[in-house]
Design a protein around this motif. Structure first.
Motif, mmCIF file in Angstrom:
data_model
loop_
_atom_site.group_PDB
_atom_site.id
_atom_site.type_symbol
_atom_site.label_atom_id
_atom_site.label_comp_id
_atom_site.label_asym_id
_atom_site.label_seq_id
_atom_site.Cartn_x
_atom_site.Cartn_y
_atom_site.Cartn_z
ATOM 1 N N HIS A 185 27.436 -23.746 37.542
ATOM 2 C CA HIS A 185 26.121 -22.882 37.433
ATOM 3 C C HIS A 185 26.389 -21.469 38.174
ATOM 4 O O HIS A 185 27.605 -21.275 38.644
ATOM 5 C CB HIS A 185 25.072 -23.659 38.284
ATOM 6 N N HIS A 242 24.795 -18.180 43.544
ATOM 7 C CA HIS A 242 23.846 -17.784 44.298
ATOM 8 C C HIS A 242 22.312 -18.192 43.531
ATOM 9 O O HIS A 242 21.449 -17.440 43.520
ATOM 10 C CB HIS A 242 23.772 -16.504 44.332
ATOM 11 N N THR A 243 22.472 -19.300 42.659
ATOM 12 C CA THR A 243 21.354 -19.586 41.850
ATOM 13 C C THR A 243 21.039 -21.261 42.061
ATOM 14 O O THR A 243 22.231 -21.706 42.382
ATOM 15 C CB THR A 243 21.289 -19.409 40.411
ATOM 16 N N CYS A 291 21.051 -25.097 40.889
ATOM 17 C CA CYS A 291 21.793 -25.695 39.739
ATOM 18 C C CYS A 291 20.929 -26.135 38.658
ATOM 19 O O CYS A 291 19.718 -26.796 39.074
ATOM 20 C CB CYS A 291 22.602 -26.975 40.531
ATOM 21 N N ASN A 292 21.039 -26.059 37.444
ATOM 22 C CA ASN A 292 20.227 -26.369 36.309
ATOM 23 C C ASN A 292 20.311 -27.834 36.292
ATOM 24 O O ASN A 292 19.059 -28.546 35.610
ATOM 25 C CB ASN A 292 20.641 -25.757 35.012
ATOM 26 N N TYR A 307 20.169 -26.309 45.708
ATOM 27 C CA TYR A 307 20.637 -25.017 46.080
ATOM 28 C C TYR A 307 21.092 -24.983 47.537
ATOM 29 O O TYR A 307 20.409 -25.522 48.303
ATOM 30 C CB TYR A 307 19.552 -23.705 45.999
#
Length: 60
Positions: A37, A40-41, A43-44, A49
């Motif tokens: 992913h 700094h975002t 996880c899809n 996070y």
């Protein structure tokens, strides 16, 4: 100290900064599920996070 006589246009400023946009985003492996992913975002795949649940993901 130097002081600009005229304001720089948006076009001129953006021309100068174009090289900053050309880079690929940094990818990292999720510590929870192991999927790739964007750094700094959230996880899809799992919605975690930094080791904490950020988004509830529906299981299909």
């Amino acid at each position: 100290m130097a002081h600009p006589k005229r304001r720089q246009s948006k076009q001129r400023t953006r021309k100068r900064r174009t090289h900053d946009k050309a880079e690929m985003p940094t990818l990292t492996i999720c510590g929870n599920c192991g999927a790739w992913h964007v750094y700094h975002t959230v996880c899809n795949e799992c919605g975690y996070y930094r080791g904490k649940l950020a988004i509830e993901k529906e299981t299909v």
